[in-house]
Design an enzyme around this catalytic site. Sequence first.
Site, short mmCIF file in Angstrom:
data_model
loop_
_atom_site.label_atom_id
_atom_site.label_comp_id
_atom_site.label_asym_id
_atom_site.label_seq_id
_atom_site.Cartn_x
_atom_site.Cartn_y
_atom_site.Cartn_z
N PRO A 81 0.81 -1.22 0.00
CA PRO A 81 0.00 0.00 0.00
C PRO A 81 0.84 1.27 0.00
O PRO A 81 1.87 1.35 0.68
CB PRO A 81 -0.76 -0.11 1.32
CG PRO A 81 0.16 -0.87 2.21
CD PRO A 81 0.88 -1.84 1.33
N ARG B 297 -2.17 15.91 -9.63
CA ARG B 297 -3.28 14.97 -9.76
C ARG B 297 -4.54 15.55 -10.42
O ARG B 297 -5.14 14.89 -11.25
CB ARG B 297 -3.65 14.35 -8.39
CG ARG B 297 -2.46 13.63 -7.71
CD ARG B 297 -2.89 12.77 -6.52
NE ARG B 297 -3.60 11.60 -6.97
CZ ARG B 297 -4.89 11.45 -6.93
NH1 ARG B 297 -5.65 12.40 -6.38
NH2 ARG B 297 -5.47 10.40 -7.39
N CYS C 202 2.15 28.47 -16.62
CA CYS C 202 1.66 28.95 -17.91
C CYS C 202 1.06 27.83 -18.75
O CYS C 202 1.59 27.46 -19.79
CB CYS C 202 2.79 29.63 -18.66
SG CYS C 202 3.53 30.93 -17.68
#
Length: 415
Positions: A276, A314, A343
């Site tokens: 995990p 993300r 940008c």
Amino acid sequence: MVERPFRYGGGELCCEGVALADIAERYGTPTYIYSAGAIRSAYAALDAAFAALPHRVCYSVKANPNLAVCSLLAGLGAGADVTSGGELARALRAGFQPSSIVLAGVGKSREEMQQALAAGIGLFSVESEGELRLLSEVAQTMRLRAPVALRVNPDVDPRTHPYITTGLARNKFGVPLSDARYLYDLAGQLPGISISGVGMHIGSQIEDLIPMIEATRSLAALARDLLGAGHPLRYLDIGGGFAIPYGEEMPDPPVRLAREIEPLVRSLGLTLLTEPGRSLVGGAGALLLRVLYRKRNGARKFIIADGGMNALLRPSLYGARHKLLPVREGAGETEADVVGPVCESADFLSRDVPVPDVQPDELLAVLDAGAYGFAMSSEYNGRPRPAEVLIDRGVARLVRRRQTYDEMMALELGL
Ligand code: LLP
């Protein structure tokens, strides 16, 4: 259930009782903040879920490679899942026992194999015939045998984002189940290989664990077949992938999987390995940002913060939705996109949902950013990567300082 580590106290957002505003004052922004208490309780919960079986929790270092985070988990007794020579070096420095380290990844180089063999790691998760043959050759020249688990691809859909789905036949990962028997027989013949287990990892942020239960059943059936054929297995490695709630969703708890697979694994007499990452550190971290400006382009309103896709990729890469909280309690909500200074129009942290009504100079926390946050940050647009602070029992410690501009240019030659 792991308690939420970021909560209001005295009208402002705190982590383990430390005011985030004080952290911003001391260390600036953007800064990642991790709660050691939350990491400890996530580890304890996961370890307890599998307590009925001989098992080892191997923390997936890629989720949050910070040395302080790694050494905290090593101190709790975790093993490590690493995916490169760099992560291996880091895991060793953080204090993980070499014998508890699994090296995974579809593209291990000869040098990485040598490094891992020299370190005496516990397991190589091998993903192709070519890799198996090269590993044998490298180990043989070092007069060693590499402990190997083949990573099989069970062709199961974990029903998560396509970019983090790894257990479907069309993905690059693992070997087809149908080739596994041939490859184990081959491995049994190769002089530098010692067969040690079978493994898989079908994806990440798996909210419904049924596909993982199904895949474990296929893996266990393979293990039974291999044991029957005389292959000396010790480990059944089911990978990582346990989900955390980013919004109101309620992912299946790992104990659900543990209960389903317990009799199966017990009857095989193998040690269960899990890998995990997100579920140990994701909820324990937040990204602290300062608002620079607010602006309106026609009908569209923007809140511009001092970190965006460079600090937390993300939302841009997966369309991930992270909860945003104002550091000042009771800021209210507004319709605006929260964007960073980079940008690119892909540079956003939140789009098309109500967000905290924060004004320039105020602070904003992006929650559940402890996994794949700093790890995937970059210096794009010439911005230093965020600082990192670990809070343990109410004491904040800087565990990675912000880079200077000189450091950002230090490796470049030829001027
Ligand atoms: N084991 C292997 C072989 C892996 O490839 C991964 C993650 C893990 C374990 C840990 O998975 P976890 O428990 O963290 O789900 N950047 C993406 C996630 C990529 C996961 C890659 N592999 C994200 O931000 O959602």
